[in-house]
Enzyme design. Structure first.
Site, PDB file in Angstrom:
ATOM      1  N   LYS A   1       0.844  -1.197   0.000  1.00  0.00           N
ATOM      2  CA  LYS A   1       0.000   0.000   0.000  1.00  0.00           C
ATOM      3  C   LYS A   1       0.874   1.240   0.000  1.00  0.00           C
ATOM      4  O   LYS A   1       1.975   1.243   0.573  1.00  0.00           O
ATOM      5  CB  LYS A   1      -0.913   0.029   1.234  1.00  0.00           C
ATOM      6  CG  LYS A   1      -1.759   1.308   1.341  1.00  0.00           C
ATOM      7  CD  LYS A   1      -2.538   1.384   2.641  1.00  0.00           C
ATOM      8  CE  LYS A   1      -3.249   2.732   2.739  1.00  0.00           C
ATOM      9  NZ  LYS A   1      -4.035   2.879   3.980  1.00  0.00           N
TER      10      LYS A   1
ATOM     11  N   GLU B   1      -9.072  12.545  12.416  1.00  0.00           N
ATOM     12  CA  GLU B   1      -8.363  11.347  12.880  1.00  0.00           C
ATOM     13  C   GLU B   1      -7.451  11.591  14.071  1.00  0.00           C
ATOM     14  O   GLU B   1      -6.454  12.309  13.983  1.00  0.00           O
ATOM     15  CB  GLU B   1      -7.545  10.749  11.736  1.00  0.00           C
ATOM     16  CG  GLU B   1      -6.873   9.429  12.087  1.00  0.00           C
ATOM     17  CD  GLU B   1      -6.293   8.713  10.890  1.00  0.00           C
ATOM     18  OE1 GLU B   1      -5.778   7.587  11.074  1.00  0.00           O
ATOM     19  OE2 GLU B   1      -6.336   9.273   9.775  1.00  0.00           O
TER      20      GLU B   1
END
Length: 398
Positions: free
Chosen positions: A152, A202
């Site tokens: 990723k 976040e």
């Protein structure tokens, strides 16, 4: 040396307007504002800056806070941001005074709008890289992942906004806070004549006494103004194999980083949904009990940074791909912003949904997690959706 007016605990008053009063009192250059679901802090002035150096950052912060305590400040707090690159200088300081209030989401006055001025500046917008070049970088990364090189990578792009006059940062900050009052709104100096402004959803990590909380987000989809379509998108995100895999990679990395610090670490098996005004996110709330009460919030944050949610995996390979693929230095984007007190308690947030202001210009940032199942079109659309949080605050359009 002046004595700080920092308060040792959250505010003694919870009167309506206490939190929005701090938001309204913010002034660029000299002030630092951090608002979370738990507190609103306004730091004013600077009594000490955390220097760049070779010793561990946590030690430099601890030394500075201890020095302020010895100088008579009963509750010093460090506030500011750290860049994405671990070897870049921090932008951390101990304010001369810190005022505390309850969270913005508990203040009824946060519902009052901050309209855009009728004579607002006309923004010139430049996309860096252009969407087609960003899409090409995503396609190249996907090809390498399908060949087994890595798992990723998070690729970012920027919008460079320029206007005939300097932007009204306090008004911009108030609009960001009102758009998502339950998130993490911030405005802190990030360098000479630069200010980092944003509203992140976040939480990287928070420490309160011997307890920690982390809230990794990974896997997202744009929201819709149509209620039925918005619900359909949320359900689809919860069932998306691609997004669930992306999220699981991040949660596993958070578990691996935090487990050595804990006697107990609770990690839910499946994610839930977190919504902002612009996006749906897959979310997991991780909680734990610290084995060593001397471990501070910044040490935990440093162990986590960068998570696969902002970099990729394996980390060093993803960093190299980012350096090869992104034409601009990230600076503070995908670093962390937050606060910590002399007891080691604090909150550190992932620096996303943000912009850096300098003079008449704003540089906006947005990124997307790219995995082998990603498509250039979808990831480009995701970054465009994430830009909306800030474009709404400044009255510009992509």
């Amino acid at each position: 040396m002046s004595t700080s007016l920092s308060e040792p605990t959250a505010p003694t008053t919870a009167s309506p307007g206490a939190a929005t009063a701090l938001l309204d009192a913010y002034r660029p250059a000299t002030d630092r504002l951090l608002a979370s679901p738990h507190h609103t802090l306004l730091g004013r002035g600077t009594t000490a800056e955390i220097p760049h150096g070779t010793s561990p950052l946590t030690q430099r912060v601890r030394d500075a806070l201890d020095a302020r305590r010895r100088a008579g400040d009963p509750a010093p707090v460090v506030m500011g941001s750290l860049p994405f690159a671990a070897d870049a200088p921090p932008s951390l300081a101990i304010p001369r005074s810190v005022r505390w209030a309850p969270p913005l989401r508990e203040d009824p006055l946060i519902a009052l709008p901050v309209p855009l001025p009728e004579d607002r500046p006309a923004w010139e917008v430049r996309e860096v890289p252009a969407p087609e070049h960003y899409g090409a970088a995503v396609a190249a990364a996907v090809a390498r992942m399908r060949a087994g090189e890595f798992d990723k990578v998070v690729l970012a792009r920027t919008l460079e906004l320029t206007s005939p006059q300097e932007p009204d940062l306090p008004a911009m900050l108030r609009r960001l806070a009102r758009r998502d009052p339950g998130g993490y709104t911030f405005a802190v100096p990030s360098g000479p004549s630069r200010t980092l402004v944003g509203a992140s959803p976040e939480l990287l990590v928070a420490r309160t006494g011997g307890r920690l909380t982390a809230n990794p987000l990974a896997g997202s989809t744009p929201r819709s103004a149509d209620l039925a379509e918005d619900v359909r998108r949320a359900v689809a995100l919860l069932e998306s194999p691609k997004d669930l895999h992306e999220h699981a990679v991040v949660v596993a990395a958070v578990r691996e980083a935090l487990a050595p610090f804990c006697t107990r670490l609770d990690v839910p098996e499946r994610p839930t949904l977190l919504r902002t005004a612009a996006m749906w996110h897959l979310s997991t709330t991780v909680t734990g009990e610290l084995a060593d009460p001397g471990v501070c919030a910044l040490e935990l944050a440093s162990a986590l940074h960068p998570t696969p949610a902002v970099c990729g995996t394996p980390t060093e390979v993803a960093r190299a791909v980012i350096a090869e693929s992104e034409p601009c230095d990230r600076g503070p984007y995908t670093g962390m912003v937050g606060w910590q007190n002399a007891d080691g308690d604090g909150e550190w947030v992932v620096t996303i949904r943000c912009a850096e202001a300098e003079g008449r210009s704003l540089r906006l940032f947005a990124g997307a997690g790219v995995v082998a199942a990603s498509s250039p079109e979808a990831e480009t659309a995701e970054t465009a959706a994430k830009f909306r949080t800030f474009l709404h605050a400044v009255g510009a359009a992509l």
